[in-house]
Motif scaffolding. Structure first.
Motif, short mmCIF file in Angstrom:
data_model
loop_
_atom_site.label_atom_id
_atom_site.label_comp_id
_atom_site.label_asym_id
_atom_site.label_seq_id
_atom_site.Cartn_x
_atom_site.Cartn_y
_atom_site.Cartn_z
N UNK A 117 53.29 69.88 48.34
CA UNK A 117 52.58 69.83 47.07
C UNK A 117 52.28 68.40 46.62
N UNK A 118 53.22 67.48 46.88
CA UNK A 118 52.98 66.08 46.53
C UNK A 118 51.79 65.53 47.30
N UNK A 119 51.69 65.89 48.56
CA UNK A 119 50.58 65.43 49.39
C UNK A 119 49.27 66.00 48.89
N UNK A 120 49.24 67.27 48.55
CA UNK A 120 48.02 67.89 48.02
C UNK A 120 47.59 67.23 46.72
N UNK A 121 48.56 66.95 45.84
CA UNK A 121 48.25 66.32 44.57
C UNK A 121 47.71 64.90 44.79
N UNK A 122 48.31 64.17 45.72
CA UNK A 122 47.86 62.81 46.02
C UNK A 122 46.44 62.82 46.60
N UNK A 123 46.17 63.75 47.49
CA UNK A 123 44.83 63.85 48.08
C UNK A 123 43.81 64.18 47.00
N UNK A 124 44.15 65.12 46.12
CA UNK A 124 43.23 65.50 45.05
C UNK A 124 42.97 64.32 44.12
N UNK A 125 44.02 63.58 43.75
CA UNK A 125 43.86 62.43 42.87
C UNK A 125 43.00 61.35 43.53
N UNK A 126 43.23 61.09 44.82
CA UNK A 126 42.41 60.11 45.54
C UNK A 126 40.96 60.55 45.61
N UNK A 127 40.73 61.84 45.82
CA UNK A 127 39.37 62.35 45.87
C UNK A 127 38.67 62.16 44.52
N UNK A 128 39.39 62.43 43.43
CA UNK A 128 38.81 62.25 42.09
C UNK A 128 38.45 60.79 41.87
N UNK A 129 39.38 59.89 42.19
CA UNK A 129 39.13 58.46 41.97
C UNK A 129 37.95 57.95 42.79
N UNK A 130 37.88 58.34 44.07
CA UNK A 130 36.76 57.90 44.91
C UNK A 130 35.43 58.46 44.42
N UNK A 131 35.44 59.72 44.02
CA UNK A 131 34.21 60.34 43.52
C UNK A 131 33.74 59.65 42.26
N UNK A 132 34.66 59.38 41.33
CA UNK A 132 34.30 58.70 40.09
C UNK A 132 33.74 57.31 40.38
N UNK A 133 34.37 56.60 41.29
CA UNK A 133 33.90 55.26 41.63
C UNK A 133 32.49 55.30 42.23
N UNK A 134 32.25 56.24 43.15
CA UNK A 134 30.93 56.33 43.78
C UNK A 134 29.86 56.76 42.77
N UNK A 135 30.20 57.67 41.86
CA UNK A 135 29.23 58.11 40.86
C UNK A 135 28.92 56.98 39.87
N UNK A 136 29.92 56.16 39.54
CA UNK A 136 29.67 55.00 38.68
C UNK A 136 28.70 54.03 39.35
N UNK A 137 28.93 53.78 40.63
CA UNK A 137 28.03 52.89 41.38
C UNK A 137 26.61 53.47 41.42
#
Length: 159
Positions: free
Chosen positions: A71-91
């Motif tokens: 579960x920790x791994x799934x949560x970390x992957x989801x959080x990383x995906x959110x951060x990367x998506x937000x960064x790319x959409x901002x750009x």
């Protein structure tokens, strides 16, 4: 872990004893019989600790660790995906505004991952410098056309 140590020690001791017996084999007449006995001893010494080992405890500890970390791994992957998506959409938002000659002071995008793993843009916030007050409506239209969501646009210094 103790089971693995026990097996390792048993194999090492067995190899030493087998080597000593191989060296001490008497003449040719008994050589095949002694080699067969030494080989059986070697095989029995390896198989016995494995057969008597406490593998249930070893397997349950390992599977418990995997269950805890998954579960920790799934949560970390989801959080990383959110951060990367937000960064790319901002750009991407900055690039859309820049193509229209609008300079944004700050762009932030908030996204949410739904149960079906689809990503939804929940908010786009754009802070424009005071000099861009005339481009206020154009900035909103550019973002709305590009992302199909109504952005929040503020001028620098507004609360």
């Amino acid at each position: 872990m103790e089971t693995i140590r026990s097996i390792g020690a048993s194999v090492c001791i067995t190899m030493i004893v087998t080597g000593i017996f191989s060296i001490l084999i008497p003449g040719k007449a008994m050589e095949k019989t002694v080699q067969m006995a030494v080989g059986l001893f070697f095989l029995a010494s390896i198989v016995l600790p494995i057969a008597n080992g406490d593998w249930k405890g070893f397997m349950s500890v390992q599977s418990t660790r995997e269950e805890v970390s998954l579960p920790d791994l799934e949560q970390t992957v989801e959080q990383n995906m959110i951060e990367l998506t937000q960064e790319q959409l901002c750009d991407q938002a900055k690039a859309l505004l820049g193509a229209e000659g609008i300079t944004a002071k700050q762009v932030s995008v908030t996204v949410h991952i739904d149960g079906d793993n689809s990503i939804t843009i929940t908010e786009i916030l754009i802070v424009l410098p005071k000099e861009e007050v005339l481009n206020f409506p154009l900035a909103g239209q550019v973002i709305k056309d590009g992302f199909q969501i109504e952005p929040k646009i503020m001028l620098e210094g507004d609360g």
